[in-house]
Design a protein around this motif. Structure first.
Motif, PDB file in Angstrom:
ATOM      1  N   SER A  95     -19.177 -86.778 -51.483  1.00 57.93           N
ATOM      2  CA  SER A  95     -17.788 -86.568 -50.931  1.00 57.93           C
ATOM      3  C   SER A  95     -17.689 -86.288 -49.641  1.00 57.93           C
ATOM      4  O   SER A  95     -17.015 -86.722 -48.703  1.00 57.93           O
ATOM      5  CB  SER A  95     -17.085 -85.573 -51.836  1.00 57.93           C
ATOM      6  OG  SER A  95     -16.674 -85.986 -53.124  1.00 57.93           O
ATOM      7  N   ALA A  96     -18.721 -85.622 -49.374  1.00 53.24           N
ATOM      8  CA  ALA A  96     -18.784 -84.927 -47.578  1.00 53.24           C
ATOM      9  C   ALA A  96     -19.494 -86.053 -46.827  1.00 53.24           C
ATOM     10  O   ALA A  96     -18.704 -86.496 -45.782  1.00 53.24           O
ATOM     11  CB  ALA A  96     -19.744 -83.909 -47.490  1.00 53.24           C
ATOM     12  N   VAL A  97     -20.052 -87.035 -47.500  1.00 53.76           N
ATOM     13  CA  VAL A  97     -20.811 -88.319 -46.496  1.00 53.76           C
ATOM     14  C   VAL A  97     -19.512 -89.390 -46.393  1.00 53.76           C
ATOM     15  O   VAL A  97     -19.218 -89.761 -45.276  1.00 53.76           O
ATOM     16  CB  VAL A  97     -21.948 -88.942 -47.173  1.00 53.76           C
ATOM     17  CG1 VAL A  97     -22.357 -90.201 -46.429  1.00 53.76           C
ATOM     18  CG2 VAL A  97     -23.054 -87.950 -47.088  1.00 53.76           C
ATOM     19  N   ILE A  98     -18.616 -89.430 -47.581  1.00 56.02           N
ATOM     20  CA  ILE A  98     -17.682 -90.518 -47.683  1.00 56.02           C
ATOM     21  C   ILE A  98     -16.538 -89.877 -46.526  1.00 56.02           C
ATOM     22  O   ILE A  98     -16.040 -90.849 -45.610  1.00 56.02           O
ATOM     23  CB  ILE A  98     -17.215 -90.790 -48.977  1.00 56.02           C
ATOM     24  CG1 ILE A  98     -18.102 -91.302 -49.690  1.00 56.02           C
ATOM     25  CG2 ILE A  98     -15.820 -91.378 -48.923  1.00 56.02           C
ATOM     26  CD1 ILE A  98     -17.795 -91.783 -51.153  1.00 56.02           C
ATOM     27  N   SER A  99     -16.585 -88.688 -46.591  1.00 60.53           N
ATOM     28  CA  SER A  99     -15.127 -88.106 -45.649  1.00 60.53           C
ATOM     29  C   SER A  99     -15.660 -88.175 -44.495  1.00 60.53           C
ATOM     30  O   SER A  99     -14.976 -88.557 -43.543  1.00 60.53           O
ATOM     31  CB  SER A  99     -14.980 -86.759 -46.122  1.00 60.53           C
ATOM     32  OG  SER A  99     -14.500 -86.619 -47.484  1.00 60.53           O
ATOM     33  N   TYR A 100     -16.782 -87.947 -43.909  1.00 58.73           N
ATOM     34  CA  TYR A 100     -17.193 -87.916 -42.625  1.00 58.73           C
ATOM     35  C   TYR A 100     -17.180 -89.218 -41.946  1.00 58.73           C
ATOM     36  O   TYR A 100     -16.890 -89.778 -40.973  1.00 58.73           O
ATOM     37  CB  TYR A 100     -18.755 -87.505 -42.553  1.00 58.73           C
ATOM     38  CG  TYR A 100     -19.593 -87.734 -41.240  1.00 58.73           C
ATOM     39  CD1 TYR A 100     -19.413 -86.863 -40.140  1.00 58.73           C
ATOM     40  CD2 TYR A 100     -20.398 -88.827 -40.955  1.00 58.73           C
ATOM     41  CE1 TYR A 100     -20.036 -87.360 -38.864  1.00 58.73           C
ATOM     42  CE2 TYR A 100     -20.932 -89.068 -39.848  1.00 58.73           C
ATOM     43  CZ  TYR A 100     -20.621 -88.357 -38.611  1.00 58.73           C
ATOM     44  OH  TYR A 100     -21.398 -88.532 -37.547  1.00 58.73           O
ATOM     45  N   SER A 101     -17.816 -90.386 -42.804  1.00 55.16           N
ATOM     46  CA  SER A 101     -17.753 -91.770 -42.364  1.00 55.16           C
ATOM     47  C   SER A 101     -16.265 -92.191 -42.246  1.00 55.16           C
ATOM     48  O   SER A 101     -16.041 -93.209 -41.301  1.00 55.16           O
ATOM     49  CB  SER A 101     -18.519 -92.563 -43.429  1.00 55.16           C
ATOM     50  OG  SER A 101     -17.914 -92.589 -44.779  1.00 55.16           O
ATOM     51  N   MET A 102     -15.347 -91.820 -43.154  1.00 48.82           N
ATOM     52  CA  MET A 102     -13.888 -92.183 -43.060  1.00 48.82           C
ATOM     53  C   MET A 102     -13.417 -91.759 -41.458  1.00 48.82           C
ATOM     54  O   MET A 102     -12.836 -92.390 -40.804  1.00 48.82           O
ATOM     55  CB  MET A 102     -13.299 -91.875 -44.154  1.00 48.82           C
ATOM     56  CG  MET A 102     -13.423 -92.897 -45.266  1.00 48.82           C
ATOM     57  SD  MET A 102     -12.036 -92.418 -46.730  1.00 48.82           S
ATOM     58  CE  MET A 102     -12.312 -90.591 -47.082  1.00 48.82           C
ATOM     59  N   GLU A 103     -13.845 -90.578 -41.243  1.00 48.39           N
ATOM     60  CA  GLU A 103     -13.313 -89.839 -40.069  1.00 48.39           C
ATOM     61  C   GLU A 103     -13.588 -90.563 -39.029  1.00 48.39           C
ATOM     62  O   GLU A 103     -13.151 -90.832 -38.022  1.00 48.39           O
ATOM     63  CB  GLU A 103     -13.451 -88.400 -40.185  1.00 48.39           C
ATOM     64  CG  GLU A 103     -12.905 -87.660 -39.005  1.00 48.39           C
ATOM     65  CD  GLU A 103     -12.932 -86.030 -38.944  1.00 48.39           C
ATOM     66  OE1 GLU A 103     -12.527 -85.361 -38.096  1.00 48.39           O
ATOM     67  OE2 GLU A 103     -13.631 -85.487 -40.082  1.00 48.39           O
ATOM     68  N   ARG A 104     -15.027 -90.728 -38.867  1.00 47.15           N
ATOM     69  CA  ARG A 104     -15.650 -91.690 -37.679  1.00 47.15           C
ATOM     70  C   ARG A 104     -15.124 -92.849 -37.375  1.00 47.15           C
ATOM     71  O   ARG A 104     -14.817 -93.306 -36.615  1.00 47.15           O
ATOM     72  CB  ARG A 104     -17.117 -91.577 -38.172  1.00 47.15           C
ATOM     73  CG  ARG A 104     -18.001 -91.982 -36.953  1.00 47.15           C
ATOM     74  CD  ARG A 104     -19.464 -92.160 -36.966  1.00 47.15           C
ATOM     75  NE  ARG A 104     -19.948 -92.826 -38.305  1.00 47.15           N
ATOM     76  CZ  ARG A 104     -21.221 -92.709 -38.847  1.00 47.15           C
ATOM     77  NH1 ARG A 104     -22.291 -91.959 -38.007  1.00 47.15           N
ATOM     78  NH2 ARG A 104     -21.636 -93.534 -39.818  1.00 47.15           N
ATOM     79  N   ALA A 105     -14.742 -93.774 -38.748  1.00 48.62           N
ATOM     80  CA  ALA A 105     -14.161 -94.960 -38.567  1.00 48.62           C
ATOM     81  C   ALA A 105     -12.879 -94.920 -38.040  1.00 48.62           C
ATOM     82  O   ALA A 105     -12.386 -95.620 -37.105  1.00 48.62           O
ATOM     83  CB  ALA A 105     -14.311 -95.766 -39.735  1.00 48.62           C
TER      84      ALA A 105
END
Length: 352
Positions: A95-105
């Motif tokens: 969940s942490a990695v998905i959230s980070y990648s969404m915020e970055r995109a």
């Protein structure tokens, strides 16, 4: 000292705003030599603004230290440039990695991200979280929750606000970005069978999670295709503790030579329990997990796992969402399935 503009003219190095007052859009317009409307369009990435004009505005913004008021921007443009995300309140790696990648995109595309958590997986609770985001005028929503069955409320919000689901969630009005979780279960099971194990025991995730059910289906299908016995299901809650408790039970069963845990964290718990009960991994029992979290390569022994491309999943979800936001009349992007991959390490081996 005068400062040269992109067109060769000079710009004053002194901000035009009055002393003690934060610079506003009028100050940016005056310094860049354009109208306030042009400044607004340039900062909103309007297609009718030339590259040269946009460069003038951006230089003036940087020189003045101007910060655009988000509320005023929304009022003037009718757009919040914000994406909402509904997720479970968890600290797990995926969940942490998905959230980070969404915020970055999202940030790269000029959008902010607003989070809403739900402690229940009921359609009503998910709809309530989506409603909170709708009240913030988000332009799109990503569901990072396993929506097994939608409700009238979730469908209504999804029809009004572009919505993408990931992690195996489903809704009639949403776009889908997901890993083929059935293939995840098959990959893990077929790896253990290929090593020579007679059958594979399975520690599944919570029954209300779509991905847990699909991994279980892949595990069962692989055993049946190979003509092997299908052992009883054990079920955990994704935590190492639930894996540990299941491992204590499995350790007492000498016929168990291989275990497929539906998450790496549960696999860690299984390995700990097996060690405590004198069952060696992989000499006596092989263990495989799912996710390939950062710690998987560093436990003892290093964990064999099925890796999921979490960063790609988050990025694709945002890309799909923005595509619909920018052009709502276009054909919605096709559902995207991302492939998982087997990572073989030291926790699996042929049976003794």
């Amino acid at each position: 000292m005068p400062h040269r503009r992109p067109d060769g003219a000079t710009m004053s190095s002194t901000p035009r705003s009055s002393a003690g007052r934060a610079p506003d859009m009028a100050d940016v317009a005056a310094l860049a030599g354009v109208s306030k409307q042009t400044v607004s369009r340039a900062l909103s990435n309007h297609p009718n603004v030339t590259a040269l004009t946009r460069a003038k505005v951006e230089e003036a913004v940087a020189q003045l230290g101007y910060r655009r008021n988000a509320a005023a921007s929304m009022l003037s443009s009718g757009r919040s440039r914000t994406i909402g995300v509904v997720s479970m309140p968890t600290l797990n790696y995926s969940s942490a990695v998905i959230s980070y990648s969404m915020e970055r995109a999202a940030r790269a595309a000029g959008y902010a991200v607003s989070m809403a958590t739900t402690t229940s997986l009921s359609p009503e609770a998910i709809a309530e979280a989506m409603s909170r985001l709708a009240e913030q005028a988000v332009e799109g929503i990503v569901l990072v929750v396993p929506l097994l069955v939608g409700s009238d409320a979730t469908e209504e919000i999804s029809r009004r606000i572009p919505t993408v689901t990931i992690d195996g969630s489903r809704s009639a009005s949403t776009q889908v970005v997901a890993v083929d979780q059935t293939s995840v279960g098959r990959l893990a099971t077929e790896h253990l069978l290929s090593l020579g194990h007679d059958t594979v025991w399975h520690l599944a995730g919570p029954g209300e999670w779509v991905e847990a059910g699909e991994r279980e289906s892949g595990w069962r299908a692989a055993l049946q295709a190979a003509g092997r016995d299908v052992p009883p299901i054990l079920r955990g809650d994704w935590s190492p503790e639930s894996g540990y408790q299941a491992g204590l039970l499995l350790a007492r069963m000498p016929e168990v030579t291989s275990v497929f845990a539906s998450s790496d964290e549960m696999a860690f718990g299984v390995i700990r329990a097996l060690h405590e009960q004198g069952r060696r991994v992989p000499d006596d029992v092989s263990v495989i997990g799912v996710d390939d979290i950062a710690l998987a390569a560093y436990c003892s022994p290093a964990l064999t796992t099925v890796a999921q491309p979490f960063e790609e999943i988050g990025r694709l979800a945002v890309d799909h969402l923005i595509e619909v936001i920018v052009d709502p009349d276009s054909t919605p992007p096709a559902p995207t399935t991302v492939a998982a991959s087997l990572v073989v390490r030291g926790s699996t081996a042929p049976p003794a």
